[in-house]
Motif scaffolding. Sequence first.
Motif, PDB file in Angstrom:
ATOM      1  N   MET A   1       6.024  -1.800   7.100  1.00 56.32           N
ATOM      2  CA  MET A   1       6.354  -2.083   5.386  1.00 56.32           C
ATOM      3  C   MET A   1       7.567  -1.289   5.087  1.00 56.32           C
ATOM      4  SD  MET A   1       3.163  -1.545   3.097  1.00 56.32           S
ATOM      5  CE  MET A   1       2.735   0.521   3.856  1.00 56.32           C
TER       6      MET A   1
ATOM      7  N   GLY B   1       0.076  -2.230   7.272  1.00 56.58           N
ATOM      8  CA  GLY B   1       0.052  -1.545   5.620  1.00 56.58           C
ATOM      9  C   GLY B   1      -0.257  -0.043   6.144  1.00 56.58           C
TER      10      GLY B   1
ATOM     11  N   THR C   1      -2.239  -0.227  -3.757  1.00 53.96           N
ATOM     12  CA  THR C   1      -2.824  -1.283  -3.067  1.00 53.96           C
ATOM     13  C   THR C   1      -3.966  -2.280  -3.714  1.00 53.96           C
ATOM     14  OG1 THR C   1      -2.374   0.404  -0.740  1.00 53.96           O
ATOM     15  CG2 THR C   1      -3.654  -1.313  -0.838  1.00 53.96           C
TER      16      THR C   1
ATOM     17  N   ASP D   1      -1.064  -5.634   4.760  1.00 50.76           N
ATOM     18  CA  ASP D   1      -1.257  -4.133   4.036  1.00 50.76           C
ATOM     19  C   ASP D   1      -1.843  -4.384   3.329  1.00 50.76           C
ATOM     20  OD1 ASP D   1      -0.047  -6.103   2.404  1.00 50.76           O
ATOM     21  OD2 ASP D   1       1.713  -5.053   2.020  1.00 50.76           O
TER      22      ASP D   1
ATOM     23  N   TYR E   1      -0.397  -4.227  -0.925  1.00 48.40           N
ATOM     24  CA  TYR E   1       0.181  -3.782  -0.546  1.00 48.40           C
ATOM     25  C   TYR E   1       1.649  -3.888  -1.230  1.00 48.40           C
ATOM     26  CZ  TYR E   1       3.533   1.237  -1.003  1.00 48.40           C
ATOM     27  OH  TYR E   1       4.726   1.838  -1.100  1.00 48.40           O
TER      28      TYR E   1
END
Length: 251
Positions: free
Chosen positions: A144, A187, A211, A245, A248
């Motif tokens: 990320m 993530g 998140t 993720d 996120y």
Amino acid sequence: MNDLTGLVAVVTGGNGGIGLSIATGIAKAGGSIALWARDSAKSADAVKQLTDLGVKAIALSVDVTDEAQVADAMERTVAELGPLGCMVSNAGTSEATLVADLSFETWRRVHAVNLDGAFLVCREAARRFIAQGNGGSIVVVGSMISRFGGAGQAPYASSKTALLGLTRTLAVELARYKVRCNTLIPGWTRTSLSDGGYQDERTRQATTARTPVRRWADPSEYEEVAAYLADPSLMFHTGDEVVVDGGYSIF
């Protein structure tokens, strides 16, 4: 889950964390696994976990920054398991230092593993796929941080961002050989590499709050997406960044 029976997959840095989860997902789908990593004891434990799933698995001690070791490992893998079907470039490292305090040595050391190592294993896989003529898949594990950056993470962020360009180029060059190439972007995940961040209460709270699923991932949550990305038959999905993720990046 995809049926990967008969597939031979290499997973670099596959003896723990997200790498082992990727290897496990491929193994559960029926694929044979070659783990390329440096910690032989850790690799032996990982091989036991994989063979308990009913597939063949081997471990080779490989430094992905060493061109000769990478070439030799490919020869040994193919000789023992059969033609290459999937290459997962997962090996990586990180050293947290602010740019003003960052030594050139540290900058180069992180890039050597994260970027040079990925190039060497992907190039070796590309050569093998072209020679075999049967197609295949390449999965490059990104981060990320390639989208957001992070304080103290200049060499890690820049090397992971560079992987996006490498993978896109591989996708374009290897499509004619029926090789699909994609980047997996995980993530926040509980691994040994990220444990410092998870144990820091402020970091954990801040990342969890951003998140949408309100937690960090367990490495096992990458198993099924790994089996999907490893499947060479899904050729029309190539050159992509697959983000897993918990929301996120869109929150």
